[in-house]
Every structure is written in C-alpha cells, then in structure tokens.
Design a protein around this motif. Structure first.
Motif, PDB file in Angstrom:
ATOM      1  N   SER A   1      15.608  -3.318   3.311  1.00 15.72           N
ATOM      2  CA  SER A   1      15.314  -2.535   2.119  1.00 15.72           C
ATOM      3  C   SER A   1      14.208  -1.538   2.433  1.00 15.72           C
ATOM      4  CB  SER A   1      14.877  -3.448   0.967  1.00 15.72           C
ATOM      5  OG  SER A   1      14.436  -2.688  -0.145  1.00 15.72           O
ATOM      6  N   ILE A   2      14.390  -0.304   1.976  1.00 20.77           N
ATOM      7  CA  ILE A   2      13.403   0.744   2.221  1.00 20.77           C
ATOM      8  C   ILE A   2      13.010   1.375   0.897  1.00 20.77           C
ATOM      9  CG2 ILE A   2      13.028   3.015   3.263  1.00 20.77           C
ATOM     10  CD1 ILE A   2      14.716   2.136   5.594  1.00 20.77           C
ATOM     11  N   LYS A   3      11.711   1.490   0.672  1.00 17.92           N
ATOM     12  CA  LYS A   3      11.179   2.116  -0.531  1.00 17.92           C
ATOM     13  C   LYS A   3      10.113   3.129  -0.138  1.00 17.92           C
ATOM     14  CE  LYS A   3      11.687  -1.504  -4.056  1.00 17.92           C
ATOM     15  NZ  LYS A   3      12.130  -0.655  -5.170  1.00 17.92           N
ATOM     16  N   GLY A   4      10.014   4.184  -0.929  1.00 11.81           N
ATOM     17  CA  GLY A   4       8.981   5.178  -0.693  1.00 11.81           C
ATOM     18  C   GLY A   4       8.589   5.847  -1.992  1.00 11.81           C
ATOM     19  N   VAL A   5       7.759   6.863  -1.892  1.00 16.44           N
ATOM     20  CA  VAL A   5       7.313   7.609  -3.064  1.00 16.44           C
ATOM     21  C   VAL A   5       7.570   9.090  -2.824  1.00 16.44           C
ATOM     22  CG1 VAL A   5       5.394   8.122  -4.617  1.00 16.44           C
ATOM     23  CG2 VAL A   5       5.526   5.883  -3.504  1.00 16.44           C
ATOM     24  N   THR A   6       8.230   9.731  -3.794  1.00 14.89           N
ATOM     25  CA  THR A   6       8.532  11.157  -3.718  1.00 14.89           C
ATOM     26  C   THR A   6       8.192  11.821  -5.049  1.00 14.89           C
ATOM     27  OG1 THR A   6      10.817  10.758  -4.425  1.00 14.89           O
ATOM     28  CG2 THR A   6      10.401  10.833  -2.057  1.00 14.89           C
ATOM     29  N   LEU A   7       8.085  13.143  -5.025  1.00 15.51           N
ATOM     30  CA  LEU A   7       7.819  13.873  -6.263  1.00 15.51           C
ATOM     31  C   LEU A   7       9.049  13.944  -7.152  1.00 15.51           C
ATOM     32  CD1 LEU A   7       5.640  16.850  -4.936  1.00 15.51           C
ATOM     33  CD2 LEU A   7       4.876  14.900  -6.308  1.00 15.51           C
ATOM     34  N   GLU A   8      10.235  14.033  -6.536  1.00 17.51           N
ATOM     35  CA  GLU A   8      11.489  14.136  -7.276  1.00 17.51           C
ATOM     36  C   GLU A   8      12.468  13.076  -6.777  1.00 17.51           C
ATOM     37  OE1 GLU A   8      12.089  16.037  -9.817  1.00 17.51           O
ATOM     38  OE2 GLU A   8      10.205  17.170  -9.730  1.00 17.51           O
TER      39      GLU A   8
ATOM     40  N   VAL B   1      -2.291   4.766 -14.216  1.00 18.63           N
ATOM     41  CA  VAL B   1      -2.817   5.763 -13.282  1.00 18.63           C
ATOM     42  C   VAL B   1      -3.825   5.166 -12.312  1.00 18.63           C
ATOM     43  CG1 VAL B   1      -2.433   7.656 -14.900  1.00 18.63           C
ATOM     44  CG2 VAL B   1      -4.644   6.495 -14.868  1.00 18.63           C
ATOM     45  N   ALA B   2      -4.298   3.958 -12.580  1.00 19.24           N
ATOM     46  CA  ALA B   2      -5.289   3.328 -11.702  1.00 19.24           C
ATOM     47  C   ALA B   2      -4.652   2.450 -10.632  1.00 19.24           C
ATOM     48  CB  ALA B   2      -6.265   2.493 -12.536  1.00 19.24           C
ATOM     49  N   ILE B   3      -3.334   2.210 -10.711  1.00 23.13           N
ATOM     50  CA  ILE B   3      -2.684   1.287  -9.776  1.00 23.13           C
ATOM     51  C   ILE B   3      -2.736   1.814  -8.343  1.00 23.13           C
ATOM     52  CG2 ILE B   3      -0.495   0.221  -9.126  1.00 23.13           C
ATOM     53  CD1 ILE B   3       0.207   0.134 -12.122  1.00 23.13           C
ATOM     54  N   SER B   4      -2.306   3.053  -8.141  1.00 23.67           N
ATOM     55  CA  SER B   4      -2.251   3.593  -6.777  1.00 23.67           C
ATOM     56  C   SER B   4      -3.631   3.690  -6.129  1.00 23.67           C
ATOM     57  CB  SER B   4      -1.550   4.958  -6.778  1.00 23.67           C
ATOM     58  OG  SER B   4      -0.202   4.824  -7.179  1.00 23.67           O
ATOM     59  N   PRO B   5      -4.642   4.255  -6.808  1.00 27.36           N
ATOM     60  CA  PRO B   5      -5.972   4.294  -6.179  1.00 27.36           C
ATOM     61  C   PRO B   5      -6.498   2.912  -5.818  1.00 27.36           C
ATOM     62  CG  PRO B   5      -5.903   5.767  -8.070  1.00 27.36           C
ATOM     63  CD  PRO B   5      -4.636   4.978  -8.101  1.00 27.36           C
TER      64      PRO B   5
ATOM     65  N   GLY C   1       0.791  -1.222   0.000  1.00 33.84           N
ATOM     66  CA  GLY C   1       0.000   0.000   0.000  1.00 33.84           C
ATOM     67  C   GLY C   1       0.821   1.269   0.000  1.00 33.84           C
ATOM     68  N   ALA C   2       2.158   1.163  -0.077  1.00 38.72           N
ATOM     69  CA  ALA C   2       3.028   2.342  -0.100  1.00 38.72           C
ATOM     70  C   ALA C   2       3.128   2.857  -1.532  1.00 38.72           C
ATOM     71  CB  ALA C   2       4.405   2.004   0.455  1.00 38.72           C
ATOM     72  N   VAL C   3       2.107   3.563  -1.984  1.00 39.12           N
ATOM     73  CA  VAL C   3       1.990   3.909  -3.402  1.00 39.12           C
ATOM     74  C   VAL C   3       1.884   5.407  -3.664  1.00 39.12           C
ATOM     75  CG1 VAL C   3       0.961   1.696  -4.029  1.00 39.12           C
ATOM     76  CG2 VAL C   3      -0.520   3.568  -3.277  1.00 39.12           C
ATOM     77  N   SER C   4       1.750   6.222  -2.614  1.00 39.00           N
ATOM     78  CA  SER C   4       1.549   7.660  -2.787  1.00 39.00           C
ATOM     79  C   SER C   4       2.689   8.428  -2.138  1.00 39.00           C
ATOM     80  CB  SER C   4       0.212   8.090  -2.166  1.00 39.00           C
ATOM     81  OG  SER C   4      -0.858   7.361  -2.732  1.00 39.00           O
ATOM     82  N   VAL C   5       2.852   9.685  -2.543  1.00 43.37           N
ATOM     83  CA  VAL C   5       3.913  10.522  -1.987  1.00 43.37           C
ATOM     84  C   VAL C   5       3.799  10.566  -0.466  1.00 43.37           C
ATOM     85  CG1 VAL C   5       4.824  12.872  -1.860  1.00 43.37           C
ATOM     86  CG2 VAL C   5       4.135  11.919  -4.065  1.00 43.37           C
ATOM     87  N   GLY C   6       4.908  10.288   0.210  1.00 44.01           N
ATOM     88  CA  GLY C   6       4.936  10.250   1.667  1.00 44.01           C
ATOM     89  C   GLY C   6       4.825   8.862   2.253  1.00 44.01           C
ATOM     90  N   ASP C   7       4.441   7.871   1.425  1.00 41.37           N
ATOM     91  CA  ASP C   7       4.334   6.483   1.893  1.00 41.37           C
ATOM     92  C   ASP C   7       5.705   5.813   1.864  1.00 41.37           C
ATOM     93  OD1 ASP C   7       1.608   6.799   2.094  1.00 41.37           O
ATOM     94  OD2 ASP C   7       1.148   5.738   0.229  1.00 41.37           O
ATOM     95  N   TRP C   8       5.982   4.976   2.887  1.00 40.70           N
ATOM     96  CA  TRP C   8       7.256   4.261   2.962  1.00 40.70           C
ATOM     97  C   TRP C   8       7.024   2.847   3.476  1.00 40.70           C
ATOM     98  CZ3 TRP C   8      11.751   6.321   1.142  1.00 40.70           C
ATOM     99  CH2 TRP C   8      11.702   7.685   0.819  1.00 40.70           C
ATOM    100  N   VAL C   9       7.841   1.922   2.970  1.00 46.00           N
ATOM    101  CA  VAL C   9       7.773   0.537   3.412  1.00 46.00           C
ATOM    102  C   VAL C   9       9.184   0.007   3.634  1.00 46.00           C
ATOM    103  CG1 VAL C   9       7.656  -0.298   1.018  1.00 46.00           C
ATOM    104  CG2 VAL C   9       6.914  -1.783   2.892  1.00 46.00           C
ATOM    105  N   SER C  10       9.363  -0.712   4.728  1.00 47.18           N
ATOM    106  CA  SER C  10      10.633  -1.370   5.036  1.00 47.18           C
ATOM    107  C   SER C  10      10.441  -2.875   4.914  1.00 47.18           C
ATOM    108  CB  SER C  10      11.084  -1.048   6.466  1.00 47.18           C
ATOM    109  OG  SER C  10      11.223   0.340   6.660  1.00 47.18           O
ATOM    110  N   THR C  11      11.352  -3.517   4.223  1.00 45.37           N
ATOM    111  CA  THR C  11      11.323  -4.970   4.104  1.00 45.37           C
ATOM    112  C   THR C  11      12.550  -5.535   4.800  1.00 45.37           C
ATOM    113  OG1 THR C  11      10.161  -4.854   1.988  1.00 45.37           O
ATOM    114  CG2 THR C  11      11.261  -6.922   2.521  1.00 45.37           C
ATOM    115  N   ILE C  12      12.321  -6.367   5.811  1.00 44.02           N
ATOM    116  CA  ILE C  12      13.428  -6.983   6.533  1.00 44.02           C
ATOM    117  C   ILE C  12      13.532  -8.438   6.103  1.00 44.02           C
ATOM    118  CG2 ILE C  12      14.378  -7.603   8.774  1.00 44.02           C
ATOM    119  CD1 ILE C  12      13.019  -5.210   9.972  1.00 44.02           C
ATOM    120  N   GLY C  13      14.525  -8.700   5.301  1.00 44.89           N
ATOM    121  CA  GLY C  13      14.855 -10.055   4.891  1.00 44.89           C
ATOM    122  C   GLY C  13      16.293 -10.306   5.282  1.00 44.89           C
ATOM    123  N   THR C  14      17.099 -10.755   4.332  1.00 45.53           N
ATOM    124  CA  THR C  14      18.531 -10.907   4.598  1.00 45.53           C
ATOM    125  C   THR C  14      19.127  -9.580   5.042  1.00 45.53           C
ATOM    126  OG1 THR C  14      18.656 -12.658   2.950  1.00 45.53           O
ATOM    127  CG2 THR C  14      20.722 -11.615   3.593  1.00 45.53           C
TER     128      THR C  14
END
Length: 502
Positions: free
Chosen positions: A282-289, A455-459, A266-279
């Motif tokens: 990993s951190i991913k988020g959404v930004t304008l730039e 454009v429909a993925i995030s909503p 669900g981390a699909v919009s600006v300001g959203d962040w997700v951390s994946t703890i595996g080996t």
C-alpha cells in the motif's frame, strides 16, 4: 552505504507499563485502534513518547468465502478494558483527549440508541458484488469514486435488498470508527473525510450525494462529516464511570487505520510518501490535487485532514507471496544469506493471487519467476527485489500522474523490519528509505488527539515522529538495479501486462 540508526532516538517504553513521568511540554492523549483481529490503546505525550499501552484480541470467525462479520459490542468491550488498564497505569496523569482509528469500509448499522441491529460487515466482506454495479451506475455522474464490494455503501445496499426487515430497523449507516466515536461521546453520529470515502461521500463538494436517496438509502441515515481532529465533545458519563478517565477528557474526530498509520510515519505534507508492506503493498502520499489514473482501479484519493489530498494505491504484490513461496522457512536466516549476493539471479513478479490493479491493471495477471536461483536465499532475494520493483513502478505512476515526491520513502508494515530489504528498496528507488520508531495506527490516532485541531496535526507529526532506521542507496547497487529493473519491465511487457512504448 547501508542501514543507519536515526539521529533522534527516543527512550524505549515497555508495552503495558507506565514510563517515566510525562515531560512538561504539555499534553497527554489516547489513541485507540480497532482492527480486524484486536484493539490497541496507546497513551502518548506531546513530546512523542508512548507512556503506556494495552491490547486485546479476538478470534476470527470462520465465515464462508465472501462473508466476514464481527460483533461491534466485542470491539467495545475490548476498548473499555484497554482504557481501564491504561488509566490504572497513568495514576494522576490527566488525559486531555482521545481519538479513534478503525478499519476502512466496515459497515455498522445501528438503531436510534446506537445498538447494532446486525453484526458488522467487515472491510473484506465481498457479498455486495452485484450492488457495486448498481451504486457505480447511479452515482457516477455525482462522484468519481469507483466502488468495490468491500466498500461501506454497496454493503448498505446489500442489506437493504437482502435483509429488508433489518434495514428498516437501522437508523444510522456508520463505519466502525463512526460507531466507536458515538459510544465514546453518547452524541449524534459524526464521521470524518477518510471514513466516509467508502460510504459514498462527495469529497470535492463536501456533501452526501443526492443519488443515495434514489438508491433507497436516505441521506438522513448517514453521519455529519468533519475533518479528523475536530473536537466533538466530552466523554459520556457512562464511559467516564467504566474507564476511570476524566469527564474533562475531550473526544476528537478520528480517521481510518491506514491513514492513522500514515500520520504515525510522518508522511503528512505535500511530497511525503509512505509504503506499507503487509499482505500486499500500500502506498500513500500527500498532494495538492487528486491524482487521476483511469486505468488503475487500485488508485483513489482521500481528502486530507487540513488541505490537499491523500492518493492511495494498493498492489497485490507483498509479503503474502513470500509467506506462500517460503512456508515454514526461517526468513531472517534467508535474509542474512541473501545479503551475500549483490543481486538475485531471478526476476520475480511476486503475485500470490490472480490479478493486479496497480501499478498496472491486468485482472488475469499471474506471478512469475525467470531464471535459475543459486539457492533458496538467492530466490528469496528475487522476491524482495520484485516487490521493490513494483514499488518503484507505483511511485513512477504517481509522479506521471502529477505527484510531487520529496525526501525519503517512509515505510511501515512487517516488511519494514527487514534491514536487507530496506537496503534493496533504497537502491531500487534511488532514495533513502526510513522506518519510523512507532508504526501503529493507535499512535497516529494519539497524534490526532494531541493536536486537537485539524490544522495542527501535520505540524505536530513532523515534530514528534522519529525514525528508527534509515537505509541509504548504494551507488553500485543503483547501477545494477537500473539494468535489472528494465529487464523486469520487459518481462511484464512480453506477457502483455505493460504496453510497449513506441
């Protein structure tokens, strides 16, 4: 406050078994995930419920230290087998679309009939060490990507230099996901913004760089690029015959496996962040730039499927350090015992290998333990806290680079299953930590297929992704961890891993 259940539960669905009839809100789609050790196929309805799924695995080859290869045809046999299985479970249910997630950086070289001309060089194949410098020197004026040995493009150059006859037989330079899409449609190769990042695509200017030709890697061997979720075409007649799917089922452009998991979180919009703890972490988020951090090799930016960017960072601090420090021990029991303590007696940098590149860049960095643990559970808690401190440093680096951080920290991976760890991380981050119900890359690919339009993925993801658990920060723990986090950073500074602030 502690761990609480989501307010929006979904009914559980048994693996490989058809659930209740799909709801009438429209749409059933398939997500395919082909990873390092196997393939998974998920059938999901537009309401977010998983209707059926299937898995196939394969043994990993015992290659040498740097060589990692697999047979793409083995992936395809597994995918077809999974598709055939879920189709038999669906009965008369119509599947509208299918999409694919696969490993990022894996190289598949194919001839003009889409037959692999050699085994795939996997994402963790590191033979292209010399080629990395050649690629970086040639392309640095055109694109900002800092290539690494595991990236697709240096590996293509490695084949051209070390296996010239094979290179001459190759007509297409593809990633795993690109090749799988071709097999589904039988059409000319198409890739997406996330898969082509490690192939050298210029994401800012939306083109293949001219430097590819200077490297002896002709641009016409690389695929056409579209946004994830773009309709590519129908399934090929052969796939329809082999799987039982309908000739009306559409194929839409896919995505890398880690980014598919991000969508599933669900981390699909600006300001959203997700951390994946595996080996690792990993951190991913959404930004304008795009975010720029020149000193951090572990940070790079994917182009978002509709608008904006996806900063991605990877730390070597993760669950691998726990597995190595506590081999064969009952980690669930250690977690329950660790919950007795407000905070560990030990400060830990949980590095299991030499070197770290994000949130600080020190190639010679080594892990450490400071203090005397009261028992094994206390030491175990120190490792959980150490990874949480690295996660906070990573998020601090993102905000310092200009990122907006809004809402809870989403989390996935094996580390997300530990409720005590969720509570620790929430208090260290000083924000709620949420765990989604369905965490697989295949589910993320299914969301893309259900959306059928970039454009429909995030909503759609915001609508159907549901949290399984939420950990809230504890005011008392926040206070304790503020002091301990400062001590953790001081320990890094004393070792030269961080610069001392003036």
């Amino acid at each position: 406050m502690g761990l609480r259940s989501s307010a929006r539960p979904l009914p559980p669905v048994t693996e490989q078994v058809m659930a209740d009839s799909p709801s009438s809100d429209g749409g059933v789609a398939i997500g395919i995930d082909v990873g390092t050790q196997g393939a998974r196929v998920i059938v999901a309805e537009r309401g977010g419920r998983v209707l059926a799924s299937a898995r196939r695995t394969w043994p990993l080859q015992d290659d040498d230290e740097d060589k990692r290869e697999q047979d793409p045809e083995e992936w395809w046999r597994a995918v077809v087998s999974c598709l055939r299985e879920v189709t038999s479970l669906l009965g008369r249910v119509s599947v509208g679309a299918v999409s694919v997630a696969a490993t990022s950086g894996t190289l598949v070289l194919a001839d003009d009939r889409m037959r692999p001309v050699r085994p795939a060089m996997m994402w963790n194949d590191k033979r292209a060490k010399l080629e990395v410098d050649i690629v970086n020197n040639e392309l640095r004026e055109e694109i900002s990507t800092a290539f690494q040995p595991g990236f697709t493009l240096p590996k293509a150059l490695w084949v051209a230099r070390h296996e010239p006859e094979i290179w001459r037989a190759a007509r297409h330079v593809l990633t795993a996901g690109d090749w799988l899409l071709c097999r589904l449609t039988g059409l000319a190769p198409v890739s997406d913004f996330t898969n082509v990042f490690k192939s050298g695509y210029d994401l800012r200017n939306n083109r293949w760089p001219e430097g590819l030709d200077r490297l002896g890697l002709p641009v016409d061997r690389f695929p056409r690029v579209v946004a994830s979720g773009t309709d590519i075409g129908p399934l090929s007649p052969q796939v329809v015959a082999d799987t039982g799917l309908s000739s009306e089922t559409r194929v839409v452009a896919g995505i890398t496996d880690a980014t598919a998991a991000q969508i599933a979180s669900g981390a699909v919009s600006v300001g959203d962040w997700v951390s994946t703890i595996g080996t690792g972490l990993s951190i991913k988020g959404v930004t304008l730039e795009p975010l720029l951090a020149p000193s951090a090799v572990g940070l790079y930016n994917h182009r978002h499927w509709s608008s904006g960017w996806i900063p991605t960072a990877t730390s070597h601090c993760g669950a691998d350090s726990i597995g190595r420090r506590f081999p064969g021990e009952d980690l669930d029991d250690l977690s329950r015992s660790a919950a007795r303590y407000d905070m560990s007696s030990v400060i830990v940098l949980p590095l299991s290998t030499v070197g770290e590149y994000f949130p600080f860049r020190v190639p010679e960095a080594r892990g450490f333990e400071i203090g005397n643990p009261r028992d094994r559970a206390d030491l175990f808690r120190g490792y959980l806290e150490g990874i949480a401190f690295v996660e906070r440093m990573a998020m601090n680096a993102m905000t310092a680079a200009g990122a907006e951080v809004d809402g809870p920290q989403r989390t996935m991976g094996g580390g997300a299953a530990n409720p005590e760890w969720l509570r620790i991380r929430a208090s260290v981050l000083r924000r709620p930590v949420t765990r989604p119900r369905e965490t697989s890359s295949a589910f993320g690919a299914a969301i893309i297929a259900l959306a059928g339009d970039p454009v429909a993925i995030s909503p759609l993801a915001r609508e159907i992704v549901t949290d399984d658990a939420v950990a809230d920060p504890s005011p008392r723990s926040i206070e304790l961890y503020e002091e301990r986090f400062a001590s953790f950073q001081e320990a890094l500074t004393e070792r030269g891993y961080l610069e001392r602030e003036p």
